[in-house]
Motif scaffolding. Structure first.
Motif, PDB file in Angstrom:
ATOM      1  N   VAL A  99       0.850  -1.277   0.006  1.00 45.19           N
ATOM      2  CA  VAL A  99      -0.191   0.122  -0.064  1.00 45.19           C
ATOM      3  C   VAL A  99       0.868   1.261   0.082  1.00 45.19           C
ATOM      4  CG1 VAL A  99      -1.607   1.392   1.401  1.00 45.19           C
ATOM      5  CG2 VAL A  99      -2.046  -1.126   0.887  1.00 45.19           C
ATOM      6  N   THR A 100       1.946   1.194   0.732  1.00 47.77           N
ATOM      7  CA  THR A 100       2.895   2.236   0.613  1.00 47.77           C
ATOM      8  C   THR A 100       3.457   2.754  -0.745  1.00 47.77           C
ATOM      9  OG1 THR A 100       3.627   1.624   2.746  1.00 47.77           O
ATOM     10  CG2 THR A 100       5.156   3.239   1.496  1.00 47.77           C
ATOM     11  N   GLY A 101       3.581   1.546  -1.577  1.00 49.54           N
ATOM     12  CA  GLY A 101       4.286   1.765  -2.621  1.00 49.54           C
ATOM     13  C   GLY A 101       3.161   2.105  -3.746  1.00 49.54           C
ATOM     14  N   ARG A 102       1.994   1.725  -3.527  1.00 48.87           N
ATOM     15  CA  ARG A 102       0.733   2.349  -4.661  1.00 48.87           C
ATOM     16  C   ARG A 102       0.088   3.376  -3.917  1.00 48.87           C
ATOM     17  NH1 ARG A 102      -4.543   1.728  -5.025  1.00 48.87           N
ATOM     18  NH2 ARG A 102      -5.496   2.088  -6.988  1.00 48.87           N
ATOM     19  N   VAL A 103      -0.180   3.479  -2.852  1.00 47.03           N
ATOM     20  CA  VAL A 103      -1.079   4.521  -2.412  1.00 47.03           C
ATOM     21  C   VAL A 103      -0.323   5.654  -1.658  1.00 47.03           C
ATOM     22  CG1 VAL A 103      -2.805   5.182  -0.850  1.00 47.03           C
ATOM     23  CG2 VAL A 103      -2.850   3.172  -1.746  1.00 47.03           C
ATOM     24  N   GLY A 104       0.745   5.167  -1.084  1.00 44.10           N
ATOM     25  CA  GLY A 104       1.748   6.502  -0.362  1.00 44.10           C
ATOM     26  C   GLY A 104       2.335   7.387  -1.525  1.00 44.10           C
ATOM     27  N   SER A 108       1.529  11.268  -2.044  1.00 43.04           N
ATOM     28  CA  SER A 108       2.606  12.387  -2.073  1.00 43.04           C
ATOM     29  C   SER A 108       2.681  12.933  -3.513  1.00 43.04           C
ATOM     30  CB  SER A 108       4.013  11.697  -1.757  1.00 43.04           C
ATOM     31  OG  SER A 108       5.067  12.292  -1.983  1.00 43.04           O
ATOM     32  N   ALA A 109       2.610  12.189  -4.476  1.00 46.26           N
ATOM     33  CA  ALA A 109       2.745  12.826  -5.934  1.00 46.26           C
ATOM     34  C   ALA A 109       1.606  13.924  -6.379  1.00 46.26           C
ATOM     35  CB  ALA A 109       2.865  11.740  -7.093  1.00 46.26           C
ATOM     36  N   GLU A 110       0.513  13.343  -5.703  1.00 40.47           N
ATOM     37  CA  GLU A 110      -0.751  14.400  -5.950  1.00 40.47           C
ATOM     38  C   GLU A 110      -0.761  15.574  -5.321  1.00 40.47           C
ATOM     39  OE1 GLU A 110      -4.461  12.447  -4.869  1.00 40.47           O
ATOM     40  OE2 GLU A 110      -5.508  14.145  -5.877  1.00 40.47           O
ATOM     41  N   LEU A 111      -0.464  15.370  -3.920  1.00 44.83           N
ATOM     42  CA  LEU A 111      -0.359  16.583  -3.159  1.00 44.83           C
ATOM     43  C   LEU A 111       0.979  17.605  -3.574  1.00 44.83           C
ATOM     44  CD1 LEU A 111      -1.406  15.558   0.471  1.00 44.83           C
ATOM     45  CD2 LEU A 111      -2.755  16.244  -1.279  1.00 44.83           C
ATOM     46  N   GLY A 112       1.935  16.909  -3.866  1.00 43.21           N
ATOM     47  CA  GLY A 112       3.154  17.487  -4.508  1.00 43.21           C
ATOM     48  C   GLY A 112       2.900  18.319  -5.741  1.00 43.21           C
ATOM     49  N   SER A 113       2.226  17.916  -6.587  1.00 47.10           N
ATOM     50  CA  SER A 113       1.996  18.558  -7.718  1.00 47.10           C
ATOM     51  C   SER A 113       1.017  19.722  -7.446  1.00 47.10           C
ATOM     52  CB  SER A 113       1.088  17.652  -8.762  1.00 47.10           C
ATOM     53  OG  SER A 113       1.962  16.503  -8.899  1.00 47.10           O
ATOM     54  N   MET A 114      -0.058  19.599  -6.294  1.00 47.45           N
ATOM     55  CA  MET A 114      -0.781  20.808  -5.988  1.00 47.45           C
ATOM     56  C   MET A 114      -0.120  21.839  -5.638  1.00 47.45           C
ATOM     57  SD  MET A 114      -4.233  18.600  -4.702  1.00 47.45           S
ATOM     58  CE  MET A 114      -5.534  20.098  -4.715  1.00 47.45           C
ATOM     59  N   LEU A 201      -2.071   4.770   9.696  1.00 44.50           N
ATOM     60  CA  LEU A 201      -2.067   6.197  10.357  1.00 44.50           C
ATOM     61  C   LEU A 201      -0.417   6.659   9.786  1.00 44.50           C
ATOM     62  CD1 LEU A 201      -3.061   8.482  11.962  1.00 44.50           C
ATOM     63  CD2 LEU A 201      -1.941   7.490  13.781  1.00 44.50           C
ATOM     64  N   LEU A 202       0.528   5.926   9.807  1.00 38.05           N
ATOM     65  CA  LEU A 202       1.980   6.320   9.655  1.00 38.05           C
ATOM     66  C   LEU A 202       2.086   6.548   8.353  1.00 38.05           C
ATOM     67  CD1 LEU A 202       3.886   3.859  12.150  1.00 38.05           C
ATOM     68  CD2 LEU A 202       3.407   6.211  12.383  1.00 38.05           C
ATOM     69  N   ILE A 203       1.606   5.577   7.392  1.00 35.27           N
ATOM     70  CA  ILE A 203       1.845   5.651   5.846  1.00 35.27           C
ATOM     71  C   ILE A 203       1.213   6.995   5.498  1.00 35.27           C
ATOM     72  CG2 ILE A 203       1.280   4.884   3.545  1.00 35.27           C
ATOM     73  CD1 ILE A 203       1.328   1.901   5.006  1.00 35.27           C
ATOM     74  N   ALA A 204      -0.090   7.162   5.830  1.00 39.21           N
ATOM     75  CA  ALA A 204      -1.028   8.446   5.287  1.00 39.21           C
ATOM     76  C   ALA A 204      -0.106   9.712   5.975  1.00 39.21           C
ATOM     77  CB  ALA A 204      -2.228   8.452   6.000  1.00 39.21           C
ATOM     78  N   ALA A 205       0.198   9.860   7.022  1.00 36.93           N
ATOM     79  CA  ALA A 205       0.823  11.085   7.673  1.00 36.93           C
ATOM     80  C   ALA A 205       2.046  11.383   6.964  1.00 36.93           C
ATOM     81  CB  ALA A 205       1.175  10.781   9.215  1.00 36.93           C
ATOM     82  N   VAL A 206       2.902  10.229   6.734  1.00 34.92           N
ATOM     83  CA  VAL A 206       4.288  10.438   6.149  1.00 34.92           C
ATOM     84  C   VAL A 206       3.894  10.795   4.721  1.00 34.92           C
ATOM     85  CG1 VAL A 206       6.443   9.201   5.194  1.00 34.92           C
ATOM     86  CG2 VAL A 206       5.598   8.943   7.404  1.00 34.92           C
ATOM     87  N   ALA A 207       3.226  10.203   3.779  1.00 35.33           N
ATOM     88  CA  ALA A 207       2.998  10.629   2.355  1.00 35.33           C
ATOM     89  C   ALA A 207       2.402  11.991   2.343  1.00 35.33           C
ATOM     90  CB  ALA A 207       1.934   9.506   1.958  1.00 35.33           C
ATOM     91  N   CYS A 208       1.460  12.457   3.454  1.00 31.87           N
ATOM     92  CA  CYS A 208       0.751  13.759   3.217  1.00 31.87           C
ATOM     93  C   CYS A 208       1.789  14.702   3.541  1.00 31.87           C
ATOM     94  CB  CYS A 208      -0.379  13.751   4.015  1.00 31.87           C
ATOM     95  SG  CYS A 208      -1.604  12.887   3.354  1.00 31.87           S
ATOM     96  N   SER A 224       9.943  14.093  -3.580  1.00 29.38           N
ATOM     97  CA  SER A 224       9.341  13.916  -2.154  1.00 29.38           C
ATOM     98  C   SER A 224       8.458  12.598  -2.347  1.00 29.38           C
ATOM     99  CB  SER A 224       8.034  15.246  -1.993  1.00 29.38           C
ATOM    100  OG  SER A 224       7.392  15.493  -3.189  1.00 29.38           O
ATOM    101  N   THR A 225       8.163  12.248  -3.734  1.00 32.01           N
ATOM    102  CA  THR A 225       7.576  10.821  -3.691  1.00 32.01           C
ATOM    103  C   THR A 225       8.256   9.683  -3.413  1.00 32.01           C
ATOM    104  OG1 THR A 225       6.243  11.746  -5.607  1.00 32.01           O
ATOM    105  CG2 THR A 225       6.229   9.266  -5.466  1.00 32.01           C
ATOM    106  N   THR A 226       9.562   9.854  -3.646  1.00 32.45           N
ATOM    107  CA  THR A 226      10.681   8.918  -3.340  1.00 32.45           C
ATOM    108  C   THR A 226      10.503   9.029  -1.795  1.00 32.45           C
ATOM    109  OG1 THR A 226      11.984   9.521  -5.282  1.00 32.45           O
ATOM    110  CG2 THR A 226      13.185   7.995  -3.811  1.00 32.45           C
ATOM    111  N   THR A 227      10.918  10.283  -1.180  1.00 31.45           N
ATOM    112  CA  THR A 227      10.926  10.109   0.208  1.00 31.45           C
ATOM    113  C   THR A 227      10.261   9.788   0.746  1.00 31.45           C
ATOM    114  OG1 THR A 227      12.206  12.267  -0.477  1.00 31.45           O
ATOM    115  CG2 THR A 227      12.031  11.862   2.207  1.00 31.45           C
ATOM    116  N   ALA A 228       8.994   9.876   0.383  1.00 34.46           N
ATOM    117  CA  ALA A 228       7.593   9.435   1.061  1.00 34.46           C
ATOM    118  C   ALA A 228       7.493   7.903   1.212  1.00 34.46           C
ATOM    119  CB  ALA A 228       6.466   9.929   0.282  1.00 34.46           C
ATOM    120  N   VAL A 229       7.905   7.130  -0.025  1.00 36.92           N
ATOM    121  CA  VAL A 229       7.821   5.661   0.100  1.00 36.92           C
ATOM    122  C   VAL A 229       8.776   5.146   0.687  1.00 36.92           C
ATOM    123  CG1 VAL A 229       8.077   3.830  -1.586  1.00 36.92           C
ATOM    124  CG2 VAL A 229       6.818   5.719  -2.391  1.00 36.92           C
TER     125      VAL A 229
END
Lengths: 255, 306
Positions: A99-104, A108-114, A201-208, A224-229
């Motif tokens: 899930v980290t690989g797919r969703v995290g 991160s990429a979506e919020l980063g682009s925003m 909780l951890l994956i979501a917090a770190v990725a966001c 940031s996507t790399t760092t998040a994963v």
């Protein structure tokens, strides 16, 4: 700034972000539609990879352990071993990593682009708090969905183990499941569901957090996507160790 | 240096320094609005604002005022702190020292929750439009109303009205990715204007657009100033934007059409002032005529390009 200070600041900011997102959970607007949409993307969307991962992990566990167990004349315990490994460890951790690989990475990429295209600034200028509109639904969706995905992975994994045991090693179909039923306790299952709650909780917090702190254009989004994963994966594995120990003590498991 | 050149509150209408009067009809239509006691409170005021990132000073004692109904053009080269200034007004950044007032209210130490109320009265137009990619044009423009839980029938009416204002009603069902650069900016303008904000801020709205599209954007700013009575900050480094905004005014003709007229030689009707920034400080504040007469070499180079 040295690395220890940076690490502490990161931990602080990630914790604060999750706290801000979850503080107003019942305040209006509740963003229920966003949360349900995220649950669909995160939960239903990850089903296929979770089932594949689970099935083959269960299969390979049987494949590798059956000969050893047979050597000791304990091949009737294969189901127990496979189920215990899956429910306690491999189910929660592998699901969390997948899930980290797919969703995290996606979060991160979506919020980063925003951030890079000023959409986050625009959102704030239009009077919306991005912590609640964007972070909260993702945190809730991951916390609710990851335990469910883990249960799916466990069940499919046990089926995978059974398939290998019966087809490749010619085990009697009923024997595998009866050892699963005899061996697994309620505490194993309970512990196996607590873990993914924390991981979610951890994956979501770190990725966001990694997504929202993006700077430096499209290169920054990649970074940031790399760092998040990477961060989320490491955090999951380290937390798993301490959670396992804590659960052993709390649930009074044999040590 | 900066503080000496800060202007004092002035009535919204001013006459050309070369002399000349105000035509009767213009005076009638404009003075009705001007005779209002709360107009002496500036819409936006900066008092000695300092801001730095790491070692770099971005704003170095910035002070200025934007009066009600006035359009303030902020000129300056890249990296002189123009966009930062706008972000400070919205509270997206916080100053290191100094005060920022919006409608007389000191927002310097406002929390994010308090800022949300202030932002309701501010419309912000971002450089590239900053539309939400995942939402259609309709949902983008309706964003603020949807967040407030306004009934859908009212939302649709308001969205259509705003899209008519920017002349883009046909694009209502499109996704942002299908729009051209100029259309994206116009949708951004429509989104910012929903709810009738009293203060509108443009962050280089014409950068990278072809001249006719850039002209359309400027016309929208003129329309806002003259027909909607909004105060605005218009950040740009393009001199033709400045020409349009300082020399033309919008009126409604007999048939109800909006037309843009050029001000006469002896008459300055447009309520637009210019602020020029360099290295986080104000180096010029005044009208376009004064700007063109300036003897400062940097200003001359900026205006003429050599």
């Amino acid at each position: 700034m040295n690395i220890a200070t940076r690490l502490l600041i990161e931990i602080q900011e990630t914790t604060l972000l999750a706290a801000r997102a979850l503080r107003g959970i019942f305040k209006r607007p509740t963003y229920i539609n966003e949360t349900i949409a995220q649950m669909d993307v995160i939960g239903v969307g990850s089903l296929t990879i979770i089932m594949l991962t689970g099935f083959f992990t269960g299969g390979v566990l049987t494949l590798q352990t059956y000969p050893t167990l047979k050597y000791y004349g304990a091949q009737d315990q294969t189901g127990y071993l496979v189920a215990l490994s899956l429910v306690r460890e491999l189910g929660p951790v592998l699901s969390a990593l997948m899930v980290t690989g797919r969703v995290g990475s996606a979060i991160s990429a979506e919020l980063g682009s925003m951030v890079v295209s000023q959409q986050i600034d625009a959102m704030r200028s239009l009077g919306t708090d991005p912590d609640r509109k964007l972070v909260m639904p993702r945190v809730i969706a991951l916390v609710l969905m990851l335990p469910l995905l883990t249960v799916v992975a466990d069940v499919v994994g046990i089926c995978g183990g059974w398939t290998v045991a019966t087809t490749l090693y010619g085990m009697a179909p009923g024997m595998f499941f009866s050892s699963v039923r005899q061996g697994i306790t309620a505490n194993d299952i309970f512990g196996g569901i607590i873990k993914p709650l924390v991981f979610g909780l951890l994956i979501a917090a770190v990725a966001c957090r990694q997504g929202l702190k993006t700077e430096g254009g499209t290169v920054g989004v990649g970074r940031s996507t790399t760092t998040a994963v990477v961060t989320a994966s490491i955090v999951v594995i380290i937390t798993d160790f301490f959670l396992a120990k804590a659960l052993q003590v709390l649930l009074d498991m044999p040590t | 240096m900066a503080s000496a050149e800060v202007e004092t509150p002035q009535p919204a209408l001013h006459t050309n320094p070369n002399g000349g009067g105000i035509s009767e009809e213009a005076a009638e239509s404009t003075f009705q609005e001007v005779d209002d006691s709360d107009r002496i409170v500036p819409a936006i005021e900066f008092r000695d604002v300092h801001l730095g990132f790491d070692d770099r000073k971005v704003l170095n004692g910035l002070s200025f005022k934007v009066m009600k109904g006035e359009t303030k053009i902020i000129l300056g080269g890249s990296g002189c702190g123009k966009s930062t200034t706008i972000k400070l007004v919205l509270g997206l950044l916080k100053p290191d020292s100094g005060q920022i007032l919006v409608d007389g209210e000191d927002i310097t130490n406002h929390t994010e929750v308090e800022m949300m109320k202030v932002r309701k009265n501010i419309g912000m137009i971002f450089q590239e439009g900053a539309l939400f990619d995942s939402l259609s044009v309709y949902d983008n423009v309706a964003y603020r109303l949807h967040e407030q839980g306004v009934p859908e029938a009212e939302v649709e009416e308001e969205v259509r009205r705003m899209l008519r204002f920017v002349n883009l009603e046909d694009a209502i069902d499109k996704m942002p990715i299908e729009l051209s650069g100029g259309m994206r900016r116009r949708v951004g303008i429509a989104r910012a204007l929903v709810g009738g904000p009293g203060v509108v801020m443009f962050d280089e709205p014409t950068a990278g657009l072809d001249p006719p599209t850039a002209r359309t954007i400027c016309e929208l700013a003129i329309k806002l100033r003259d027909l909607e009575d909004a105060s605005s900050i218009f950040v740009t480094h393009e001199m033709n934007n400045l020409d349009y905004l300082t020399s033309e005014y919008a009126v409604v003709d007999d048939t109800g059409e909006i037309i843009y007229e050029k001000e006469g030689e002896r008459l300055c009707l447009t309520n637009t002032k210019i602020l020029m920034m360099r290295d986080g400080q104000v180096i010029f504040s005044g009208t376009d005529e004064e700007l063109r007469k300036s003897s400062d070499t940097y200003i001359n180079k900026f205006i003429r390009g050599y």
